[in-house]
Design a protein around this motif. Structure first.
Motif, PDB file in Angstrom:
ATOM      1  N   GLU A  92      -6.713   4.752  -1.543  1.00  0.00           N
ATOM      2  CA  GLU A  92      -5.593   3.830  -1.690  1.00  0.00           C
ATOM      3  C   GLU A  92      -5.890   2.502  -0.990  1.00  0.00           C
ATOM      4  O   GLU A  92      -5.535   1.428  -1.499  1.00  0.00           O
TER       5      GLU A  92
ATOM      6  N   ALA B  24      -0.046   8.175  -0.516  1.00  0.00           N
ATOM      7  CA  ALA B  24      -1.085   8.493  -1.499  1.00  0.00           C
ATOM      8  C   ALA B  24      -1.804   9.769  -1.085  1.00  0.00           C
ATOM      9  O   ALA B  24      -1.998  10.033   0.108  1.00  0.00           O
TER      10      ALA B  24
ATOM     11  N   PRO C 261       0.837  -1.204   0.000  1.00  0.00           N
ATOM     12  CA  PRO C 261       0.000   0.000   0.000  1.00  0.00           C
ATOM     13  C   PRO C 261       0.869   1.251   0.000  1.00  0.00           C
ATOM     14  O   PRO C 261       1.966   1.253   0.562  1.00  0.00           O
ATOM     15  N   ASP C 262       0.390   2.296  -0.635  1.00  0.00           N
ATOM     16  CA  ASP C 262       1.123   3.560  -0.733  1.00  0.00           C
ATOM     17  C   ASP C 262       0.731   4.455   0.424  1.00  0.00           C
ATOM     18  O   ASP C 262      -0.337   5.072   0.426  1.00  0.00           O
TER      19      ASP C 262
ATOM     20  N   ARG D 121      -8.015   0.597  -3.314  1.00  0.00           N
ATOM     21  CA  ARG D 121      -7.246   0.150  -4.477  1.00  0.00           C
ATOM     22  C   ARG D 121      -6.418  -1.074  -4.127  1.00  0.00           C
ATOM     23  O   ARG D 121      -6.347  -2.042  -4.896  1.00  0.00           O
ATOM     24  N   TYR D 122      -5.784  -1.052  -2.959  1.00  0.00           N
ATOM     25  CA  TYR D 122      -4.912  -2.161  -2.569  1.00  0.00           C
ATOM     26  C   TYR D 122      -5.720  -3.436  -2.328  1.00  0.00           C
ATOM     27  O   TYR D 122      -5.309  -4.527  -2.725  1.00  0.00           O
TER      28      TYR D 122
END
Length: 259
Positions: free
Chosen positions: A111, A105, A101-102, A114-115
């Protein structure tokens, strides 16, 4: 749940590395990678197998369990940096196939979604390495976390920040927020592999393995999973009420039954 008690931390690492290696050798595999002190010996053993036994990770991809929010990706204690330094840069697992994970972000809530979707798109995790905190947390799912939670932002307890301060100059440098796979996310992995060493983890191990399933001990959610292997040394097993039975079961495993 199978509880495997080994004499030493080195034997814990060798057992865990053997389980992961079996998945890697079987063909394309999705590995769930954890940070913290406990998995490091397992990564070292996997690196040795890559070097000495031609164990190839070329068909593997990996997903990190969590990441600090706001810590630069290049910081030596970001989990992206730690996993690369301690494991993936030493084997044939390209950086492009190592996912995390970012934590920087612009929208950490987006995020997280998204992950979660990226893990699903990869077909889910085949084997997920896990450590356990002194308060029973896995990933960064602190006590009180929903047992069905998905990847999200979490606020660390002061105890967790104190436990992790050894990796920083001071506790003031330890971020307060993280992105972490949720307990529901972790539970979707096909095989959960929990490692613990040392007497300091004995109380948490006992609560996770033999206590009630409760958000107060997030690791207790493992009791609901169909395929869990808990590998601990004698010290971390010190408070298990059924330790003798776990040893008996291991000594009398049916022929051909692996982990």
């Amino acid at each position: 749940m199978e509880v495997v008690i080994r004499r030493t931390p080195e034997e814990v690492a060798a057992t865990a590395a053997g389980i992961v290696a079996d998945y890697v050798r079987s063909g394309p595999s999705v590995l769930g990678l954890a940070t913290g002190s406990t998995p490091l010996a397992t990564y070292a053993d996997l690196i040795r197998r890559h070097r000495d036994e031609d164990l190839s990770f070329a068909q593997a991809v990996s997903f990190n369990l969590d990441e600090y929010v706001g810590l630069p990706a290049a910081h030596p204690e970001s989990y992206r940096s730690v996993i690369r330094r301690e494991f993936t840069s030493h084997v044939d697992l390209p950086d492009a196939d190592v996912h995390g994970p970012d934590g920087n972000a612009e929208d950490v809530f987006a995020e997280a979604k998204r992950y979660e979707a990226a893990i699903d798109a990869a077909g889910g995790v085949d084997v997920q390495l896990l450590g356990i905190g002194t308060d029973g947390h896995i990933g960064f799912n602190e006590p009180g976390s929903s047992l069905a939670s998905l990847t999200r932002i979490k606020t660390l307890t002061e105890q967790t920040r104190e436990d992790n301060a050894r990796f920083f100059e001071s506790i003031d440098e330890v971020p307060i927020h993280v992105l972490t796979q949720g307990l529901g996310t972790i539970s979707r992995a096909r095989h959960l592999l929990l490692l613990a060493t040392g007497a300091g983890k004995a109380e948490a191990v006992q609560a996770a393995v033999e206590g009630p399933v409760t958000a107060f001990c997030p690791a207790s959610v493992l009791q609901l999973h169909p395929h869990v292997t808990v590998v601990v040394d004698d010290a971390a097993a010190g408070r298990l009420r059924l330790a003798d039975y776990y040893r008996y079961v291991l000594a009398n495993k049916p022929t051909g039954q692996g982990f």
